[in-house]
Design an enzyme around this catalytic site. Structure first.
Site, PDB file in Angstrom:
ATOM      1  N   HIS A  95     -33.250 -47.549   1.357  1.00 23.48           N
ATOM      2  CA  HIS A  95     -33.950 -48.740   1.855  1.00 23.48           C
ATOM      3  C   HIS A  95     -32.880 -49.740   2.265  1.00 23.48           C
ATOM      4  O   HIS A  95     -32.218 -50.334   1.422  1.00 23.48           O
ATOM      5  CB  HIS A  95     -34.841 -49.310   0.751  1.00 23.48           C
ATOM      6  N   HIS A 112     -36.220 -49.412   8.693  1.00 17.60           N
ATOM      7  CA  HIS A 112     -35.509 -50.007   7.556  1.00 17.60           C
ATOM      8  C   HIS A 112     -35.380 -49.058   6.371  1.00 17.60           C
ATOM      9  O   HIS A 112     -34.641 -49.334   5.443  1.00 17.60           O
ATOM     10  CB  HIS A 112     -36.230 -51.276   7.091  1.00 17.60           C
TER      11      HIS A 112
END
Length: 158
Positions: free
Chosen positions: A80, A65
């Site tokens: 992110h 992620h």
């Protein structure tokens, strides 16, 4: 010894297709307060994540992620993908580059399963921060601009 200054000129391109938003608008205190560093965020609307600059892929979260890059000027960039996506334990992501890889701007890094994210109710706002931003002077493009990955410059270093 000779008084040379590190060349801090650099440009970061959009790592995704989407719309830009300011970090202060990100509904996550860590990013909105710039605790991780200054930068910009995106409302992700495409499956692909691209390298924002020429440099090295220095970090790949084991949950796929989050990705770290080191630009040629020494800037350290964190992307992110989405909010609370760490809780997915890698589900919904396909990483196509390994940590330590040399990357070129616009090179495919990962893919995101948008249908899976929607099904799970994941907010796909994607912050891109310069984690060592205190060492640099830079400007972000205006928020609310639609950007196209690999084509649009979003951060300009001085």
């Amino acid at each position: 010894m000779f008084g040379f200054k590190k060349n801090k000129e650099c440009v970061l391109y959009s790592p995704v297709n989407g719309k830009t938003i300011s970090l202060e608008e990100v509904p996550d205190k860590v990013f909105a307060s710039k605790m991780m560093g200054d930068g910009i965020a995106f409302e992700l609307n495409d499956v692909n994540l691209y390298a924002p600059c020429d440099g090295e892929l220095t970090m790949v979260a084991h949950t796929f992620h989050a990705y770290g890059f080191k630009a040629r000027n020494g800037a350290e960039i964190l992307i992110h993908v989405g909010l609370d996506t760490v809780n997915l334990n890698g589900q919904g992501f396909i990483c196509v580059k390994e940590k330590g890889s040399k990357v070129s701007v616009g090179e495919l890094i990962a893919k995101v399963d948008l249908d899976f994210m929607k099904e799970k109710g994941i907010n796909l706002i994607t912050p891109m921060v310069i984690t060592n931003s205190a060492d640099y002077k830079f400007h972000c493009i205006e928020p609310n601009k639609v950007v196209h990955a690999k084509n649009d410059k979003v951060i300009y270093f001085e």
